[in-house]
Design a protein around this motif. Structure first.
Motif, PDB file in Angstrom:
ATOM      1  N   UNK A  98       0.730  -1.233   0.100  1.00 28.63           N
ATOM      2  CA  UNK A  98      -0.216  -0.005  -0.009  1.00 28.63           C
ATOM      3  C   UNK A  98       0.829   1.453  -0.028  1.00 28.63           C
ATOM      4  N   UNK A  99       1.899   1.138   0.728  1.00 32.24           N
ATOM      5  CA  UNK A  99       2.854   2.418   0.492  1.00 32.24           C
ATOM      6  C   UNK A  99       3.477   2.676  -0.573  1.00 32.24           C
ATOM      7  N   UNK A 100       3.811   1.563  -1.424  1.00 30.05           N
ATOM      8  CA  UNK A 100       4.331   1.692  -2.921  1.00 30.05           C
ATOM      9  C   UNK A 100       3.299   2.065  -3.675  1.00 30.05           C
ATOM     10  N   UNK A 101       2.154   1.562  -3.574  1.00 32.04           N
ATOM     11  CA  UNK A 101       0.868   2.297  -4.341  1.00 32.04           C
ATOM     12  C   UNK A 101       0.773   3.628  -4.027  1.00 32.04           C
ATOM     13  N   UNK A 102       0.880   4.076  -2.856  1.00 29.63           N
ATOM     14  CA  UNK A 102       0.435   5.564  -2.435  1.00 29.63           C
ATOM     15  C   UNK A 102       1.267   6.571  -2.992  1.00 29.63           C
ATOM     16  N   UNK A 103       2.580   5.713  -3.371  1.00 25.46           N
ATOM     17  CA  UNK A 103       3.776   6.477  -3.794  1.00 25.46           C
ATOM     18  C   UNK A 103       3.575   6.552  -5.315  1.00 25.46           C
ATOM     19  N   UNK A 104       2.817   6.064  -5.954  1.00 24.38           N
ATOM     20  CA  UNK A 104       2.547   5.870  -7.283  1.00 24.38           C
ATOM     21  C   UNK A 104       2.884   4.702  -8.008  1.00 24.38           C
ATOM     22  N   UNK A 105       3.469   3.717  -7.412  1.00 25.61           N
ATOM     23  CA  UNK A 105       3.836   2.613  -8.037  1.00 25.61           C
ATOM     24  C   UNK A 105       2.762   1.690  -8.115  1.00 25.61           C
ATOM     25  N   UNK A 106       2.618   0.968  -9.411  1.00 24.45           N
ATOM     26  CA  UNK A 106       1.671   0.123  -9.687  1.00 24.45           C
ATOM     27  C   UNK A 106       1.923  -1.484  -9.911  1.00 24.45           C
ATOM     28  N   UNK A 233      -3.956  17.078  -4.950  1.00 24.34           N
ATOM     29  CA  UNK A 233      -4.093  18.665  -5.014  1.00 24.34           C
ATOM     30  C   UNK A 233      -5.604  19.155  -4.362  1.00 24.34           C
ATOM     31  N   UNK A 234      -6.690  18.580  -4.521  1.00 21.86           N
ATOM     32  CA  UNK A 234      -7.822  18.791  -3.809  1.00 21.86           C
ATOM     33  C   UNK A 234      -7.646  18.788  -2.179  1.00 21.86           C
ATOM     34  N   UNK A 235      -6.779  17.713  -1.682  1.00 24.70           N
ATOM     35  CA  UNK A 235      -6.779  17.638  -0.384  1.00 24.70           C
ATOM     36  C   UNK A 235      -5.305  18.035   0.203  1.00 24.70           C
ATOM     37  N   UNK A 236      -4.629  18.802  -0.719  1.00 24.28           N
ATOM     38  CA  UNK A 236      -3.359  19.200  -0.044  1.00 24.28           C
ATOM     39  C   UNK A 236      -2.342  18.220   0.773  1.00 24.28           C
ATOM     40  N   UNK A 237      -2.308  17.124  -0.190  1.00 20.78           N
ATOM     41  CA  UNK A 237      -1.542  15.984   0.232  1.00 20.78           C
ATOM     42  C   UNK A 237       0.032  16.168  -0.418  1.00 20.78           C
ATOM     43  N   UNK A 238       0.833  15.787   0.503  1.00 22.61           N
ATOM     44  CA  UNK A 238       2.217  15.903  -0.217  1.00 22.61           C
ATOM     45  C   UNK A 238       2.543  14.407  -0.944  1.00 22.61           C
ATOM     46  N   UNK A 239       3.439  14.537  -1.919  1.00 23.62           N
ATOM     47  CA  UNK A 239       3.882  13.204  -2.624  1.00 23.62           C
ATOM     48  C   UNK A 239       4.396  12.204  -1.396  1.00 23.62           C
ATOM     49  N   UNK A 240       3.380  10.918  -1.736  1.00 25.28           N
ATOM     50  CA  UNK A 240       3.665   9.931  -0.906  1.00 25.28           C
ATOM     51  C   UNK A 240       3.313   9.899   0.478  1.00 25.28           C
ATOM     52  N   UNK A 241       2.470  10.820   0.886  1.00 30.59           N
ATOM     53  CA  UNK A 241       1.726  11.098   2.072  1.00 30.59           C
ATOM     54  C   UNK A 241       0.764  10.081   2.397  1.00 30.59           C
ATOM     55  N   UNK A 242       0.785   9.247   3.697  1.00 31.09           N
ATOM     56  CA  UNK A 242       0.004   8.287   3.902  1.00 31.09           C
ATOM     57  C   UNK A 242      -1.224   8.765   4.459  1.00 31.09           C
ATOM     58  N   UNK A 243      -2.316   8.207   4.261  1.00 33.28           N
ATOM     59  CA  UNK A 243      -3.606   8.766   5.043  1.00 33.28           C
ATOM     60  C   UNK A 243      -4.044   7.897   5.730  1.00 33.28           C
TER      61      UNK A 243
END
Length: 344
Positions: A98-106, A233-243
């Motif tokens: 999930x961390x890899x996916x959140x950082x943009x890895x598919x 962008x809508x939620x002001x999240x930084x790249x790779x930020x975990x929700x």
């Protein structure tokens, strides 16, 4: 390390703690403590170099660096150092996948990590070589991509390795709308799937998703068909930020709505007993040098509990007070002014 074997994680955690490091105390220690680690030149790149040399020695091609994997590995290493929680389960209950996916890895990922009080990148590779499961990760095929991270606190030095198979995962999150589950045919083994219920539009037309345990921004993006960049962008999240569970993610604005204002970020931090400058910097999205410069400190200074540190370039103590807005008075409706009657 974590690998998928019949849909289960096999997790092995190595903790190498040397008593001499405990003498440092780690509790409000001088800022020099992390500097020893940096002086040895360890970084995510040195981990990658050591792993690739190991693969070449075993007759395999080196792995290609992937920026998303580098970010995911570094984020997890930094989180473990800051929280002193050493596990494959990370911020918000996240997993390596999930961390890899959140950082943009598919693709699919395998994760190793190693802890040592005075260890190096090569020490990490040497230990992984002694463990069949960790060794298999370093020599994995058809995995062709890699990311790595390094962090340190006053107790241990932390090395994280992510080996990635860039083939997009076959399973997709199962979607249910309005509480009705969707039946699916069984997929081949892969990352565990999380049931995600799509939120219905609100009265104003906006859509807000309530984050549940195990859900990632990548999952939400796939279910709602909204790009990661747009959600961030809508939620002001930084790249790779975990929700985190309980967070509300704005998925869609209503007709005529404008994006919400950015959230207020803390401008200062009061140093607590046991905190280090490194921890405070990481948890507030700063580098150590940025935090030091903001406060006129050097690496030789001692961090004293109770000290108030500035986190932004704006000094809240000297900020000019804003004048309160004048009240808006709405006149009440009135009829024509009556003409006075002439005196009798």
């Amino acid at each position: 390390m974590a690998i998928f074997t019949t849909m289960k994680w096999r997790i092995t955690i190595v903790l190498a703690l040397i008593g001499s490091m405990l003498a440092l105390g780690g509790m409000g220690a001088a800022l020099r403590a992390p500097e020893t680690a940096w002086a040895q030149g360890d970084s995510g790149s040195t981990v990658v170099s050591a792993v690739n040399a190991y693969r070449v020695a075993h007759g395999l091609a080196p792995l290609s660096i992937n920026a998303s994997l580098m970010a995911a590995a570094q984020n997890h290493a930094s989180w473990m150092a800051a929280t002193r929680t050493y596990s494959h389960t990370g911020d918000g209950g996240s997993s390596p996948q999930s961390r890899a996916n959140a950082a943009g890895y598919s693709g699919y990922v395998l994760e190793n990590f190693f802890l040592g009080a005075s260890a190096s990148s090569q020490d990490a590779v040497s230990w992984w070589d002694t463990s069949p499961v960790h060794k298999a990760d370093m020599l994995a095929t058809p995995h062709t991509e890699v990311g790595a991270g390094f962090a340190s606190n006053n107790d241990v030095r932390i090395f994280v390795l992510l080996v990635g198979n860039p083939v997009p995962p076959t399973p997709v999150p199962r979607v249910a709308s309005g509480g009705a589950a969707v039946e699916e045919e069984e997929e081949e083994a892969g990352p565990p799937m999380i049931m995600i219920y799509k939120s219905d539009p609100r009265e104003d037309g906006s859509i807000v998703h309530d984050v549940q345990e195990g859900q990632t921004l990548w999952d939400i993006s796939a279910v709602y068909g909204v790009g990661l960049d747009q959600l961030s962008a809508l939620n002001y999240l930084k790249p790779g930020q975990v929700i985190h569970p309980g967070d509300q993610i704005l998925v869609q604005l209503g007709p005529g709505q404008t994006p919400p204002p950015p959230p207020d970020e803390p401008k200062t931090h009061i140093v607590a007993e046991g905190e280090t400058i490194w921890e405070i910097a990481v948890l507030n999205g700063l580098t150590v040098d940025e935090l030091l410069d903001l406060n006129g400190l050097t690496r030789a200074d001692v961090l004293v509990p109770g000290t108030e540190l500035r986190l932004t370039a704006d000094d809240p103590s000297t900020a000019e007070p804003t004048e309160p807005a004048a009240p808006i008075i709405t006149p009440t409706a009135a009829g024509p002014t009556p003409t006075p009657a002439p005196p009798a």
